[in-house]
Design an enzyme around this catalytic site. Structure first.
Site: not given
Ligand SMILES: *[C@@H]1O[C@H](CO)[C@@H](O)[C@H](O)[C@H]1NC(C)=O
Ligand SMILES: *[C@@H]1O[C@H](CO)[C@@H](O)[C@H](O)[C@H]1NC(C)=O
Ligand SMILES: *[C@@H]1O[C@H](CO)[C@@H](O)[C@H](O)[C@H]1NC(C)=O
Ligand SMILES: *[C@@H]1O[C@H](CO)[C@@H](O)[C@H](O)[C@H]1NC(C)=O
Ligand SMILES: *[C@@H]1O[C@H](CO)[C@@H](O)[C@H](O)[C@H]1NC(C)=O
Ligand SMILES: *[C@@H]1O[C@H](CO)[C@@H](O)[C@H](O)[C@H]1NC(C)=O
Ligand SMILES: *[C@@H]1O[C@H](CO)[C@@H](O)[C@H](O)[C@H]1NC(C)=O
Length: 622
Positions: A349, A351-352, A354-356, A370, A468
């Site tokens: 995935g 995200g804002g 980082g990339t996992v 991540k 969050d």
């Protein structure tokens, strides 16, 4: 820069080596123990030599007249000054020759100093070279010949047109001005003639010119036959007859391919190979290059580690004695291997933050890695923050941080791999991959999240606020157990003592309105966000949806409004509506309502929520 430096050193070394090879490294060409191996500037190679023990045969004797660089060498056998002695040092190199000074033969009316003593080479190992000499005849109606070369008579005839006074005939390559009465002819070294280009008119005043003689080990030389036989046996030498037709003729030798030196000396041919010194130097350079490269790499890693907050982390980790699990520092190579060099199809995935990537460690553990998206400072801080927070937590419903890697350009976090996606996907992405969750599962998941948050808020050594909480940050494992993830914006009370930040973090729809207004995050702000997740579980609705009416855009407001209007069961998820025990649902709905109370003080604590949820769970047969 380092590479350039190494290149420069290499070139320098190679240049020095070339010089060394040309001078010192060349094998000896004179007989050992013959210290008078040169005369003037001339090197005397064996079979030539000065003194009885230094030449092969008296025919090759060299006499040195004078001392120092002005000394002149003479071949005693033919009594001519020798200027150059060439032996074949390498295979298919120059022919065995000598360059000697020959008198020019003049005939009538020439200046008196002329010589008419011809060179008698019969019985000597020398012969005139046709290859390297030019025969020159000067004068009108001159007919000059060379004899004594066996059956061949080599001659040159010149004829002048008397009426055209100054015309001259050229036999080979002379431009000499004619002296009508003086006639002369000579053999001359062609190379010498071409490179010196003597003034033609001056030729007649010369006494000698250089001439090339070939030499060989001829049959006049003592034991030449046995010498040939023994030389023939040597692997490093190639010998051949000059005239194949004869039974035994004169012969000459060269060093075999791959060797160089003097073939006539025992052990005179040496293998052409880079000297040990050169090999050694190459090794040193190679080693130096490796060291510099490695040092640069380490430096870079250290730089990244420092910039990525590694020092801060180390400090935090070491000062916090009682943390349950210590985050491991992975090295970059390990993680590169684990993710197949961060292969695109390993991406779980984006995200804002980082990339996992999904990866497998050497020990076989499946992990999620991540990778920070950018190297901007704010992002980095979040990363380090997450490492510090997570390394203090050990809870079965909090995603486990296995370690991190800070020596790469962007930091990497390594988590346990949670295989079943996020709660958000189950609730909002109707899909075969994400089957609908039953009420019991929802209740359990809610309890687990509450348990994790309550632990963070109270049980952990220092209170930690997640900041969050949202369904997209709740991961589900293979048994649909909840794992709270993404602690990037989390704060421990010690780290952020003021509780006041100028920027409001959080996700729209989950954000505590009170926090939004005051910029003051409290534990109750997490409670609000949890309340929204609870409502999501009840209704299956997204926290913000444009499909709902204007006032119902915000899920919590919509939910509270529906409760007030007593139409709770109209907005519940179909899975939830199936439940027989409506009291249970009502109890949870009321709990959710309290969680999203606009006044934070009126919201229950996570501990209370957890206990309430556990109570409901116990009543229902799970
Ligand atoms: C070398 O030559 C010099 C004179 O040219 C002579 O005095 C000396 O003995 C010679 N040395 C050897 C080893 O032949
Ligand atoms: C040796 O050189 C000297 C002077 O250079 C000369 O006078 C003498 O004749 C030379 N000897 C021989 C044998 O060539
Ligand atoms: C003899 O050797 C020298 C130096 O290597 C070279 O310049 C010359 O041309 C050679 N002479 C002949 C006739 O090959
Ligand atoms: C040349 O020298 C050989 C012996 O070395 C001798 O027999 C012969 O007569 C000589 N020839 C001339 C033309 O002098
Ligand atoms: C010189 O060369 C010619 C032609 O190759 C040959 O016939 C003659 O025998 C040679 N002379 C000597 C002394 O080697
Ligand atoms: C000599 O030169 C003249 C004029 O250049 C020419 O006519 C004549 O044929 C020449 N004679 C010979 C034998 O070449
Ligand atoms: C050749 O060998 C014999 C006897 O071994 C010797 O007398 C003679 O001087 C040698 N000749 C030369 C030119 O060395």
């Amino acid at each position: 820069m380092a590479v350039q430096f190494v290149m420069r050193i290499t070139i320098l070394v190679l240049l020095t080596y070339e010089l060394a090879e040309a001078e010192a490294a060349a094998p000896p060409i004179a007989k050992p123990n013959c210290y008078n191996s040169s005369c003037g500037n001339l090197e005397i190679p064996y079979p030539f030599g000065i003194g009885p023990d230094c030449y092969m045969d008296k025919l090759f004797e060299v006499r040195c007249n004078g001392t120092g660089s002005s000394a002149k060498a003479f071949l005693t056998n033919i009594d001519k000054e020798v200027r150059q002695i060439n032996i074949s040092k390498r295979y298919s190199s120059i022919d065995p020759t000598v360059q000697v000074q020959m008198p020019i033969i003049y005939s009538n009316n020439c200046r008196s100093s002329g010589s008419d003593a011809a060179l008698n080479i019969s019985g000597s190992p020398f012969n005139f070279s046709f290859l390297y000499n030019t025969f020159i005849s000067v004068g009108c109606d001159n007919f000059a010949t060379i004899t004594g070369l066996g059956p061949v008579v080599f001659g040159c005839k010149s004829h002048c047109n008397k009426s055209k006074n100054a015309e001259r005939t050229r036999c080979s390559a002379t431009n000499a001005r004619e002296e009508e009465t003086c006639k002369y002819a000579f053999l001359v070294d062609q190379n010498w003639l071409e490179s010196n280009k003597p003034d033609p008119s001056s030729v007649q005043y010369w006494e000698t010119v250089p001439i090339v003689l070939e030499w060989s080990i001829s049959k006049q030389i003592n034991n030449s036959r046995t010498m040939f036989e023994s030389l023939k046996k040597r692997r490093d030498v190639r010998c051949s007859f000059l005239d194949e037709a004869e039974d035994f003729d004169s012969f000459a030798c060269v060093c075999a391919p791959g060797y160089h030196g003097n073939p006539y000396l025992p052990g005179g041919c040496q293998v052409i190979c880079p000297s040990l010194g050169l090999l050694f130097l190459v090794l040193i350079i190679w080693w130096l290059y490796k060291v510099i490269k490695k040092r640069n790499k380490i430096k870079l890693k250290q730089k990244f580690f420092k910039r990525n907050g590694g020092l801060l982390l180390q400090q935090q980790l070491s000062s916090n004695e009682n943390n349950v699990q210590k985050a491991k520092l992975f090295n970059s190579k390990e993680l590169k291997n684990a993710t197949d060099c961060f292969n695109e199809n390993r991406i779980l995935g984006k995200g804002g933050q980082g990339t996992v990537y999904k990866g497998m460690l050497i020990d076989g553990r499946i992990v999620a890695i991540k990778k920070c998206n950018t190297v901007d400072e704010g992002n980095l801080e979040q990363f380090i923050n997450e490492i510090i927070i997570l390394s203090q937590i050990n809870h079965r419903n909090v995603v486990k941080l296995l370690g991190c890697c800070l020596e790469t350009e962007v930091p990497l976090l390594v988590y346990e791999f949670i295989p079943n996606g996020t709660l958000f996907q189950y609730l909002h992405e109707e899909n075969e991959d994400f089957p609908l969750l039953t009420w019991d599962m929802r209740l359990r998941i809610a309890t687990e999240i509450a348990g994790a948050l309550s632990y963070l808020h109270s049980a952990a050594s220092l209170p930690i606020y997640h900041r969050d909480i949202k369904s997209a940050n709740i991961l589900l494992d293979e048994k649909y157990r909840a794992k709270v993830a993404d602690f990037g914006t989390s704060r421990s009370v010690t780290i952020d003592q003021t509780h006041v930040t100028t920027l409001v973090y959080g996700t729209f729809g989950y954000l505590d309105p009170e926090y939004f207004q005051t910029s003051q995050f409290t534990e109750k702000s997490d409670v609000y966000s949890f309340g929204v997740v609870l409502i999501e579980l009840l209704t299956g609705e997204k926290p913000v949806s444009l499909t709902r009416s204007q006032e119902g855009r915000n899920l919590s407001a919509y939910f509270v409004h529906s409760l007030k209007e007593n139409c709770l069961f109209d907005i519940l998820d179909t899975q939830v509506n199936k439940v027989c025990n409506k009291d249970e649902v009502i109890a949870i709905a009321n709990l959710a309502k309290r969680c999203v109370h606009l006044n934070g003080k009126k919201r229950p604590t996570m501990m209370e929520i957890m206990m309430e949820l556990e109570g409901v769970q116990k009543v229902s047969p799970a």
